[in-house]
Write an enzyme that holds these catalytic residues in place. Structure first.
Site, PDB file in Angstrom:
ATOM      1  CG  ASP A  99      -2.080   2.235   3.913  1.00 16.68           C
ATOM      2  OD1 ASP A  99      -3.271   2.276   3.559  1.00 16.68           O
ATOM      3  OD2 ASP A  99      -1.139   1.923   3.167  1.00 16.68           O
ATOM      4  CG  ASP A 200      -6.162  -0.428   0.916  1.00 12.84           C
ATOM      5  OD1 ASP A 200      -5.171  -0.387   0.178  1.00 12.84           O
ATOM      6  OD2 ASP A 200      -6.878  -1.443   1.049  1.00 12.84           O
ATOM      7  CD  GLU A 242      -5.042   1.395  -3.737  1.00 16.53           C
ATOM      8  OE1 GLU A 242      -4.261   0.679  -4.364  1.00 16.53           O
ATOM      9  OE2 GLU A 242      -5.721   0.963  -2.785  1.00 16.53           O
ATOM     10  CG  HIS A 316       2.419  -1.394  -1.176  1.00 17.97           C
ATOM     11  ND1 HIS A 316       1.831  -0.162  -1.365  1.00 17.97           N
ATOM     12  CD2 HIS A 316       1.409  -2.238  -0.863  1.00 17.97           C
ATOM     13  CE1 HIS A 316       0.536  -0.261  -1.168  1.00 17.97           C
ATOM     14  NE2 HIS A 316       0.239  -1.506  -0.870  1.00 17.97           N
ATOM     15  CG  ASP A 317      -0.286  -2.704  -4.281  1.00 16.68           C
ATOM     16  OD1 ASP A 317       0.060  -3.543  -3.434  1.00 16.68           O
ATOM     17  OD2 ASP A 317      -1.252  -1.928  -4.125  1.00 16.68           O
TER      18      ASP A 317
HETATM   19  O1  TEU Z   1      -4.564  -2.357  -3.466  1.00 15.79           O
HETATM   20  C1  TEU Z   1      -5.725  -2.274  -4.231  1.00 15.79           C
HETATM   21  C2  TEU Z   1      -5.811  -3.136  -5.367  1.00 15.79           C
HETATM   22  O2  TEU Z   1      -6.761  -3.033  -6.125  1.00 15.79           O
HETATM   23  C3  TEU Z   1      -4.762  -4.161  -5.549  1.00 15.79           C
HETATM   24  O3  TEU Z   1      -5.340  -5.409  -5.470  1.00 15.79           O
HETATM   25  C4  TEU Z   1      -4.160  -3.961  -6.845  1.00 15.79           C
HETATM   26  O4  TEU Z   1      -5.113  -4.167  -7.828  1.00 15.79           O
HETATM   27  C5  TEU Z   1      -3.077  -4.955  -7.043  1.00 15.79           C
HETATM   28  O5  TEU Z   1      -2.194  -4.893  -5.988  1.00 15.79           O
HETATM   29  C6  TEU Z   1      -2.338  -4.617  -8.287  1.00 15.79           C
HETATM   30  O6  TEU Z   1      -1.749  -5.787  -8.674  1.00 15.79           O
HETATM   31  C7  TEU Z   1      -4.640  -2.055  -2.116  1.00 15.79           C
HETATM   32  C8  TEU Z   1      -3.287  -2.206  -1.476  1.00 15.79           C
HETATM   33  O7  TEU Z   1      -2.412  -1.245  -2.013  1.00 15.79           O
HETATM   34  C9  TEU Z   1      -2.825  -3.601  -1.655  1.00 15.79           C
HETATM   35  O8  TEU Z   1      -1.522  -3.803  -1.170  1.00 15.79           O
HETATM   36  C10 TEU Z   1      -3.797  -4.500  -0.919  1.00 15.79           C
HETATM   37  O9  TEU Z   1      -3.467  -5.841  -1.143  1.00 15.79           O
HETATM   38  C11 TEU Z   1      -5.234  -4.253  -1.372  1.00 15.79           C
HETATM   39  O10 TEU Z   1      -5.559  -2.884  -1.439  1.00 15.79           O
HETATM   40  C12 TEU Z   1      -6.198  -4.880  -0.402  1.00 15.79           C
HETATM   41  O11 TEU Z   1      -6.186  -4.163   0.796  1.00 15.79           O
END
Ligand code: TEU
Ligand code: CA
Length: 540
Positions: A99, A200, A242, A316-317
């Site tokens: 990542d 990311d 992403e 994971h989000d």
């Molecule tokens: O996520 C991108 C992102 O926009 C997140 O804030 C997303 O909107 C949120 O998780 C949805 O509720 C990436 C990663 O996947 C995330 O884990 C990180 O926290 C974020 O970037 C910052 O690096």
């Protein structure tokens, strides 16, 4: 196959390292833990593992705040452990995808420590600084995790820009020296044997805060092409960006078959459907089913031959799909399999998030049991705004990122076999019922359904290359489509709901052979039981 890209018939498995397997009893998953589970992954049949960040980090956002891109966080292990993981995975034909968090670093990164010393420091320009306006931030932009996107540094009397947490200052991609350092770092990982990268929030790197532009900035594709040329194109890698702001038009640029940018992107149009329009994900709304079909159908047809899709329900989000759009009560197994069959019949590279292959569910915890920075911040923010406790908790139970981050459920022993210590976050109490050990032994399990779907993708080229046609577009309960190439037609038909429904499909004729389904016997071809899903093939 249309071309020889290995990742076009691959299935990728995402591991969130801190929640996967703990080898040294500190309650946090680690690299040795992952190594100890590689046989399980080989058995499942996946081709690559995407590891959420394992680089050195103060863990303010669980590793998405990197303080050294060329070292492993001691919590996860050492560089030797990482080399070991790449080697051991390689023996099982599994590639390791890292990542890359390139939009921002941790404020504890050496670059930032230098950058904030003075305006003349050679690293100052690695980040995005602005003078304030009469003691106020340059503008009213907000950070994704709450609060202003600008943070004041008194020493040098400037604000730095952060799209995420205060401890995640945005990197300045306008600076060619910074870009070169990033390329060198990526090539260093590639030389160590990494098989690809997930990037990311990559569509946010070309930000222009003065014009309040965050994603899809004017220089984005220029930066991406340079990045790809200087790094990815030199090796046989898979890359996935992403991109929350992707449309099909943009996705065709990102995943152009000429390989000038990335292999594919994660787009989130389907993921954002169950929230109130123009509001946040916490503002819950029912899933508009016809819209879901329209979105999938459009991405499938528009990218066919012109780009490449990724296919996912979870990461994971995101909340667990079986709880979100399936049924984690009476029909947990049926609906988890239905969602798997529905997704894995489409064109693109499927991603499976750890535990999805077991039908793991959301966890409705008490507030003090949550760990995620985003969840803690939204709780605070909404309390201050006067929302009712109950309403805030309802949103958090439905959408908190911690739903995906509870420990992997390996067996029915203490802590689900995840750790012999105290887990960093509570284990979902349903682990005695839902766990890997039990499902590996049970041919009717969700695990076996995923395993079979992965095998089918290798066996039937139509799953990789066939074009896509949505059927019964206006049907309020059935999700059905056909994939077709010169040699065969593949039909997927799913009942998305918990009520029996008639299936008026003329395509369902006698020559169709059943490949996989989630009920033992097909009683009546033209009736679908709750969450019933079937995949058929017809050789021409
Ligand atoms: O996520 C991108 C992102 O926009 C997140 O804030 C997303 O909107 C949120 O998780 C949805 O509720 C990436 C990663 O996947 C995330 O884990 C990180 O926290 C974020 O970037 C910052 O690096
Ligand atoms: Ca550990």
């Amino acid at each position: 196959m249309s071309d020889k890209k290995w990742w076009k018939n691959a299935v990728i498995y995402q591991i969130y390292p801190r929640s996967f397997a703990d080898s040294n009893k500190d309650g946090i998953g680690d690299l040795q833990g992952i190594i100890s589970k590689l046989d399980y992954l080989e058995d499942l049949g996946i081709d690559a593992v995407w590891l959420s960040p394992v680089c050195k980090s103060p863990q303010d956002d669980n590793g998405y705040d990197i303080s050294d891109y060329q070292d492993i966080d001691p919590m996860f292990g050492t560089l030797e452990d990482m080399d070991g993981l790449i080697r051991e995975a390689g023996k099982r034909n599994i590639r390791i995808i890292m990542d890359l968090v390139l939009n921002h670093s941790s404020d504890e990164h050496d670059w930032f420590q230098e950058a904030k010393k003075s305006r003349q420091n050679p690293y100052h320009d690695y980040y995005v600084w602005r003078d304030g306006k009469e003691g106020n931030p340059p503008n009213d932009m907000r950070a994704a995790f709450g609060g202003s996107a600008w943070e004041w540094v008194p020493q040098i009397e400037q604000y730095y820009f952060h799209q995420f947490a205060v401890k995640q200052p945005d990197l300045n991609w306008e600076n060619p020296r910074l870009r070169q350092e990033i390329y060198d770092m990526i090539n260093w990982w590639t030389a160590r044997g990494v098989g690809g990268f997930r990037l990311d929030v990559i569509d946010q790197i070309a930000k222009e805060p003065d014009r309040k532009i965050t994603n899809n900035g004017p220089r984005l594709h220029e930066f991406l092409r340079e990045l790809s040329r200087e790094t990815f194109q030199k090796a046989d890698l898979v890359t996935v960006g992403e991109t929350w702001g992707a449309t099909t038009e943009l996705a065709k640029l990102y995943s152009n078959p000429d390989n000038s940018e990335l292999s594919m992107v994660f787009q989130f149009e389907h993921i954002c459907l169950d929230q109130m329009e123009g509001k946040e994900k916490w503002d819950l709304a029912p899933l508009p089913f016809l819209k879901l079909k329209e979105v999938f159908g459009r991405w499938q047809t528009e990218l066919c031959g012109k780009g490449w899709n990724s296919l996912f329900w979870n990461n994971h989000d995101l909340p667990r799909i079986v709880s979100r759009w399936g049924n984690d009560g009476a029909y947990r197994v049926e609906s988890a399999k239905m969602l798997a069959i529905l997704l894995h019949g489409m064109q693109g590279t499927p991603y499976i998030y750890q535990g999805e292959e077991l039908g793991m569910t959301n966890a409705a915890y008490k507030m003090e049991e949550y760990r995620d920075i985003e969840t803690l911040n939204v709780y605070k923010e909404r309390k201050e705004k006067g929302y009712e406790e109950e309403e805030i908790l309802r949103s958090i139970h439905a959408k908190s990122r911690d739903n995906a981050r509870t420990p992997m459920q390996w067996n029915d022993r203490e802590n689900a076999g995840f750790t012999d210590g105290t887990p960093w976050i509570k284990v979902n109490p349903n682990y005695k019922e839902i766990n890997a050990e039990k499902q590996v032994q049970d041919r009717d399990s969700v695990f076996w359904c995923y395993k079979e779907l992965i095998r089918l993708r290798k066996q039937y080229p139509v799953l990789v290359d066939g074009d896509f046609r949505m059927l019964l577009e206006e049907d309020e309960r059935i999700f059905a489509y056909i994939r077709e190439d010169e040699k065969s037609a593949l039909l997927v038909v799913c009942n998305f709901y918990d009520r029996k429904t008639d299936c008026p499909l003329k395509e369902l004729d006698g020559d169709m052979r059943l490949l996989i389904s989630n009920y033992k016997e097909t009683e009546q071809k033209l009736v679908l039981r709750p969450y019933e899903a079937r995949m058929y093939i017809k050789e021409k």
